[in-house]
Motif scaffolding. Structure first.
Motif, mmCIF file in Angstrom:
data_model
loop_
_atom_site.group_PDB
_atom_site.id
_atom_site.type_symbol
_atom_site.label_atom_id
_atom_site.label_comp_id
_atom_site.label_asym_id
_atom_site.label_seq_id
_atom_site.Cartn_x
_atom_site.Cartn_y
_atom_site.Cartn_z
ATOM 1 N N UNK A 111 0.937 -1.263 0.120
ATOM 2 C CA UNK A 111 -0.125 0.021 -0.160
ATOM 3 C C UNK A 111 0.733 1.400 -0.140
ATOM 4 N N UNK A 112 2.085 1.157 0.815
ATOM 5 C CA UNK A 112 2.833 2.383 0.780
ATOM 6 C C UNK A 112 3.564 2.433 -0.578
ATOM 7 N N UNK A 113 3.830 1.528 -1.251
ATOM 8 C CA UNK A 113 4.460 1.697 -2.608
ATOM 9 C C UNK A 113 3.232 2.472 -3.639
ATOM 10 N N UNK A 114 2.184 1.777 -3.238
ATOM 11 C CA UNK A 114 0.998 2.385 -4.249
ATOM 12 C C UNK A 114 0.487 3.740 -3.906
ATOM 13 N N UNK A 115 0.897 4.133 -2.681
ATOM 14 C CA UNK A 115 0.340 5.547 -2.409
ATOM 15 C C UNK A 115 1.617 6.353 -2.856
ATOM 16 N N UNK A 116 2.830 5.918 -2.751
ATOM 17 C CA UNK A 116 4.028 6.804 -3.044
ATOM 18 C C UNK A 116 4.051 6.990 -4.562
ATOM 19 N N UNK A 117 3.603 5.962 -5.186
ATOM 20 C CA UNK A 117 3.587 6.193 -6.587
ATOM 21 C C UNK A 117 2.460 6.969 -7.419
ATOM 22 N N UNK A 118 1.323 7.036 -6.761
ATOM 23 C CA UNK A 118 0.014 7.895 -7.127
ATOM 24 C C UNK A 118 0.416 9.212 -7.666
ATOM 25 N N UNK A 119 0.003 9.600 -8.532
ATOM 26 C CA UNK A 119 -0.150 10.988 -9.263
ATOM 27 C C UNK A 119 -1.467 11.013 -9.995
#
Length: 181
Positions: free
Chosen positions: A4-12
């Motif tokens: 989830x952390x990776x998905x949030x960090x990559x979101x734009x």
């Protein structure tokens, strides 16, 4: 599988997308997961409305009426799929309307993350016309419903040379987090 952390960090947010869009079945699958957001009393005070094809043009006409314009808005044509986020408030003595609206917002954000992670371009758009009678009528909203905005969804475009496709840098959390002693 990313975290989830990776998905949030990559979101734009992606303001420009292609004409490709997820299917109705893909939206159903994502909504089933997004609906797991924290929900006091399990009221499920939200619903989603898919707008594709001519429905987007009808939204453009409703926005024009809301803005007293003679020309239909072309904003809804910026993506092949718009997903209206509706706060569908339920009667409750325990859960106030603001909290129910927060649940609907949470579903929208979770859905945007899921669609982004699945490779779609997504942007959440709002505007003063979300509160207009003509736009509410076009969506068939009931008296207990409020339109919070739309997720504009389409195929991701490749990044322009030199622009990169990475997520924005993380914010300085020290500015927003305090400790109460």
């Amino acid at each position: 599988m990313s975290s989830a952390r990776d998905a949030l960090a990559a979101r734009r947010s992606r303001s420009k997308v292609t004409d490709a869009a997820p299917s109705h079945e893909e939206i159903l699958a994502a909504a089933a997961v997004a609906g797991r957001v924290a929900d006091h009393s399990s009221l499920h005070p939200w619903r989603l409305i898919e707008l594709r094809g001519e429905a987007r043009a009808r939204l453009g006409e409703a926005i024009a009426r809301a803005e007293a314009s003679d020309s239909p808005s072309t904003k809804p044509l910026r993506a092949p799929l718009l997903i209206a986020i509706v706060a569908a408030r339920k009667p409750s003595t325990k859960v106030p309307h603001w909290e129910q609206d927060a649940v609907a917002s949470g579903v929208a954000h979770m859905l945007s993350l899921l669609l982004d992670e699945a490779g779609w371009g997504v942007m959440w758009r709002t505007g003063h016309y979300t509160r207009s009678e003509s736009v509410a009528a076009m969506h068939g909203l009931g008296d207990d419903e409020r339109l919070l905005g739309w997720l504009y969804v389409g195929g991701r475009l490749d990044a322009k040379p030199g622009k990169g496709d990475g997520a924005p840098k993380l914010l300085d959390a020290e500015r927003f987090v305090s400790v109460l002693d």
